[in-house]
Scaffold this motif. Structure first.
Motif, PDB file in Angstrom:
ATOM      1  N   THR A  51       0.830  -1.207   0.000  1.00 48.89           N
ATOM      2  CA  THR A  51       0.000   0.000   0.000  1.00 48.89           C
ATOM      3  C   THR A  51       0.860   1.251   0.000  1.00 48.89           C
ATOM      4  OG1 THR A  51      -1.718  -1.188   1.204  1.00 48.89           O
ATOM      5  CG2 THR A  51      -1.828   1.214   1.221  1.00 48.89           C
ATOM      6  N   THR A  54       2.637   1.719  -3.398  1.00 46.71           N
ATOM      7  CA  THR A  54       1.689   2.108  -4.438  1.00 46.71           C
ATOM      8  C   THR A  54       1.301   3.572  -4.289  1.00 46.71           C
ATOM      9  OG1 THR A  54       0.838  -0.137  -4.563  1.00 46.71           O
ATOM     10  CG2 THR A  54      -0.558   1.602  -5.441  1.00 46.71           C
ATOM     11  N   LEU A  55       1.024   4.010  -3.090  1.00 49.55           N
ATOM     12  CA  LEU A  55       0.645   5.409  -2.868  1.00 49.55           C
ATOM     13  C   LEU A  55       1.787   6.362  -3.202  1.00 49.55           C
ATOM     14  CD1 LEU A  55      -1.439   5.145   0.416  1.00 49.55           C
ATOM     15  CD2 LEU A  55      -2.269   5.629  -1.891  1.00 49.55           C
TER      16      LEU A  55
END
Length: 119
Positions: A51, A54-55
């Motif tokens: 996460t 990806t961010l």
């Protein structure tokens, strides 16, 4: 608000392109891996890692796109001013806003003019 966003994005883009960033990222990955090894890499660890990465990647892509769009608009404005102040035909101003066929026709016309001058 718009001025503040531009100021923040300029700062973030310059920071993201700084030469120290790869070294800091490698150090962060080493520390992250060491802490993960200490906790035996639970499932949440992988979820959090995926996460987070990806961010960050999405954020950097948006920053680069924003900076590139602004630079492209500035470049087109400068080129339009050079065309306007020179002996070039004004039909070249804002050529980027035309469709691909019109741009190709303009390019062919320009090549034909160059060929005539050389002959």
């Amino acid at each position: 608000m718009r001025w503040r966003f531009r100021q923040i994005s300029d700062l973030a883009a310059s920071w993201a392109g700084h030469r120290v960033l790869p070294v800091a990222l490698i150090a962060f990955v080493v520390v992250w891996t060491a802490v993960g090894l200490n906790f035996s890499f639970p499932r949440r660890w992988f979820l959090l890692t995926n996460t987070f990465c990806t961010l960050i990647a999405f954020f950097v892509v948006l920053l680069v796109q924003h900076a590139q769009n602004r630079d492209t608009k500035a470049l087109h404005a400068k080129l339009d001013e050079l065309i306007r102040s020179s002996e070039a035909g004004n039909h070249w101003i804002a050529a980027e806003k035309r469709d691909a066929d019109a741009i190709e026709a303009m390019r062919r016309q320009h090549q034909a003019q160059i060929s005539e001058r050389q002959a």
